[in-house]
Design a protein around this motif. Structure first.
Motif, short mmCIF file in Angstrom:
data_model
loop_
_atom_site.label_atom_id
_atom_site.label_comp_id
_atom_site.label_asym_id
_atom_site.label_seq_id
_atom_site.Cartn_x
_atom_site.Cartn_y
_atom_site.Cartn_z
N VAL A 106 0.85 -1.39 -0.01
CA VAL A 106 0.18 -0.07 -0.14
C VAL A 106 0.83 1.28 -0.14
O VAL A 106 0.53 2.14 -0.60
CB VAL A 106 -0.93 0.02 1.17
CG1 VAL A 106 -1.65 1.26 1.38
CG2 VAL A 106 -2.14 -0.97 1.05
N GLU A 142 -4.13 7.24 4.11
CA GLU A 142 -4.93 7.08 5.06
C GLU A 142 -4.88 5.53 5.51
O GLU A 142 -4.83 5.11 6.52
CB GLU A 142 -6.21 7.50 4.92
CG GLU A 142 -6.36 8.94 4.73
CD GLU A 142 -6.15 9.59 6.25
OE1 GLU A 142 -6.55 9.13 7.29
OE2 GLU A 142 -5.53 10.67 6.23
N THR A 143 -5.08 4.57 4.44
CA THR A 143 -5.02 3.32 4.55
C THR A 143 -3.57 2.64 5.07
O THR A 143 -3.41 2.00 5.99
CB THR A 143 -5.48 2.66 3.00
OG1 THR A 143 -6.44 2.80 2.69
CG2 THR A 143 -5.33 1.07 3.22
#
Length: 187
Positions: A106, A142-143
């Motif tokens: 991510v 954010e993740t």
């Protein structure tokens, strides 16, 4: 010094993967906090480049560790561990492995979405996964922070469980991952 796991303890290869990843995760949190405290500029970019390099290293080590684990089953748990603790241990280990794999990916996606290259210690520039996209970057940022925070708390729970096994249960759960053999005190 045994290389492979046996029925009572992890071998040196599994221990090396485990403790190297532990140290690198600590380094990652230090680098992330340092980067957060820096104003935008060359110093911040340098710290983030280190953070990305260590993240890619963790990803690679986690993949190698999973491969090693596939061919070297884990030592047996003590027989007197309650079933709920066995289930909790399995679930937490799956969670830790998932986070060790997903969090750096991510982060890599986030950098791609922001059009910031990901380099491994300046030796190799990794390909971008996605085109630059500000809304995707913000979502991935954010993740990434959520995953990193979850990894932090799950790792803390993992440490607490290992210490509980060692100091309260006085079993071999922690000792089997330590690089040095400690005497078992079963009172």
């Amino acid at each position: 010094m045994q290389l492979k796991n046996d029925e009572s303890r992890y071998g040196v290869v599994a221990q090396l993967f485990h403790w190297t990843i532990v140290v690198l995760i600590i380094v990652q949190f230090i680098l992330a906090n340092r980067a957060d405290d820096l104003p935008l500029g060359t110093a911040k970019i340098a710290v983030l480049a280190q953070h990305k390099s260590f993240g890619i290293t963790i990803l690679g080590l986690a993949l190698l560790r999973l491969l090693w684990r596939w061919f070297n089953p884990v030592p047996a748990e003590p027989l007197d561990i309650p079933q709920w603790q066995r289930i909790a241990a399995r679930v937490s280990h799956i969670g830790l492995y998932a986070l060790l794999l997903v969090t750096p990916v991510v982060g890599w996606l986030m950098s791609s979405a922001r059009n910031f290259p990901v380099s491994w210690f300046g030796l190799v520039t990794l390909p971008d996964f996605i085109e630059p996209n500000r809304p995707a970057y913000e979502f991935l940022h954010e993740t990434h922070e959520l995953l990193a925070g979850t990894l932090f708390w799950l790792a803390l729970l993992h440490v607490a469980a290992a210490l509980k096994h060692h100091f309260i249960d006085k079993d071999n759960v922690l000792r089997r991952m330590l690089p040095v053999k400690l005497k078992q005190d079963r009172s």
